[in-house]
Design an enzyme around this catalytic site. Structure first.
Site, PDB file in Angstrom:
ATOM      1  CB  CYS A   1      40.876  90.019   5.757  1.00  0.00           C
ATOM      2  SG  CYS A   1      42.631  90.096   5.300  1.00  0.00           S
TER       3      CYS A   1
ATOM      4  CE  LYS B   1      44.115  96.926   2.774  1.00  0.00           C
ATOM      5  NZ  LYS B   1      44.006  95.651   2.038  1.00  0.00           N
TER       6      LYS B   1
HETATM    7  C1  SIN Z   1      44.573  92.112   2.710  1.00  0.00           C
HETATM    8  O1  SIN Z   1      44.852  93.264   3.066  1.00  0.00           O
HETATM    9  O2  SIN Z   1      45.241  91.129   3.077  1.00  0.00           O
HETATM   10  C2  SIN Z   1      43.421  91.881   1.810  1.00  0.00           C
HETATM   11  C3  SIN Z   1      42.163  92.339   2.422  1.00  0.00           C
HETATM   12  C4  SIN Z   1      41.066  91.362   2.320  1.00  0.00           C
HETATM   13  O3  SIN Z   1      41.222  90.324   1.659  1.00  0.00           O
HETATM   14  O4  SIN Z   1      40.016  91.593   2.900  1.00  0.00           O
END
Ligand code: SIN
Length: 310
Positions: free
Chosen positions: A129, A47
């Site tokens: 993001c 993540k």
């Molecule tokens: C998110 O955690 O909002 C998604 C991550 C991303 O789109 O890079």
């Protein structure tokens, strides 16, 4: 017939084609371990990490739709040290360590830690993001992208790629590729979700996710044509040494086949992994193998990037 599916990015060899898309099934060690143990998974992406752990945006923040998903997760993660530690101690297959600092300084700090560690896998700088309130997607600012890559490569000597948002104008592919080609990038991961979509529930006459008044990243089948266009456009413009991770819109083996024809080296699966769970990788592998078998391909290398035009 047995078909050969493998890939290499920088010095990292993938025995297979599939990884998870960052964000799905990768926030906790157990999830990552489950993917690592899956025969049909070639590697795992962690993540996207910020320096400190984050709870992410308020819920509901992810909703499955008829042909994909909308999310505004807001980078919920356990903090950078957690993922670096995972990458250093647990995995047997390649790990892509994803970082998404909330500022340039934060990114440089995490990358410095990686540089100084014994981690020898791939690092990925997430410049795309769409869901952190008040933080624009950096890779839509071309000058800022060049500046951060200049700063990073002044000290970072390990394999490093970038995760990009989708682009929609051929001039933007030209401009971004010209910037990326100035740097010794290991790979480009294309695409992140299509940012700031909106879904409306006609029954409740309401948006379906809470953060940003309902605006969020769109993923899944809706975005396959955009993902294919980005993979293809970058493959035609990037230095051959910069490999491509094709992410976006994969729900079938035929979608994987299309990504490969466009030039993807490996394939990341996000929404469909969320929907179907890790069994998706076996299904996609079998569906791809059947297509290759029918067409008499024995090795991905025979078709990768070989998209025909009319
Ligand atoms: C998110 O955690 O909002 C998604 C991550 C991303 O789109 O890079």
């Amino acid at each position: 017939m047995v078909v050969k599916m493998d890939a290499q990015i920088a010095n990292v060899k993938f025995d297979g084609l599939f990884i998870n898309a960052s964000g799905v099934h990768c926030q906790l060690n157990n999830d990552l371990d489950e993917l690592q143990a899956n025969t049909f998974v070639a590697g795992t992406v962690t993540k996207s990490a910020t320096l400190a752990s984050r709870p992410g945006n308020p819920r509901p923040r992810y909703v499955d739709l008829a042909h994909g998903s909308i999310n505004s997760m807001g980078l919920p993660n356990q903090g950078f040290d957690y993922y670096l530690n995972y990458a250093l101690t647990r995995p047997s297959k390649p790990v892509i360590l994803s970082v998404a600092g909330l500022s340039v300084a934060e990114n440089l700090k995490m990358l410095t830690q990686i540089q100084e560690s014994s981690f020898d896998g791939l690092t990925e700088l997430n410049l795309s993001c769409p869901n952190v309130i008040g933080k624009p997607q950096l890779a839509y600012d071309f000058q800022a992208t060049e500046e951060i890559l200049t700063a990073v490569f002044s000290f970072f000597k390990k394999p490093l790629g970038v995760k990009l948002p989708p682009y929609f104008d051929l001039v933007h592919f030209d401009q971004m590729a010209a910037i990326l080609n100035k740097f010794p990038l290991s790979h480009v991961n294309s695409i992140n979700s299509i940012g700031n979509g909106l879904w409306v529930d006609p029954v409740t006459e309401s948006v379906v996710i809470k953060p940003k008044n309902g605006f969020g990243g769109v993923g899944g089948a809706y975005i396959l044509p955009t993902a294919l266009a980005n993979v293809r456009a970058f493959r035609m413009r990037l230095n051959p040494a910069i490999k491509l991770i094709g992410t976006g819109g994969v729900t079938t083996g035929a979608d994987v086949f299309a990504h490969l024809l466009c030039g993807a080296d490996i394939i990341a699966v996000g929404t469909q992994l969320q929907v179907e769970g890790p069994l998706v990788f076996e299904r996609l592998t079998n569906e791809l193998a059947a297509i290759m078998d029918e067409k008499n391909y024995q090795d991905i290398a025979e078709l990768r990037g070989k998209l025909k035009t009319l």
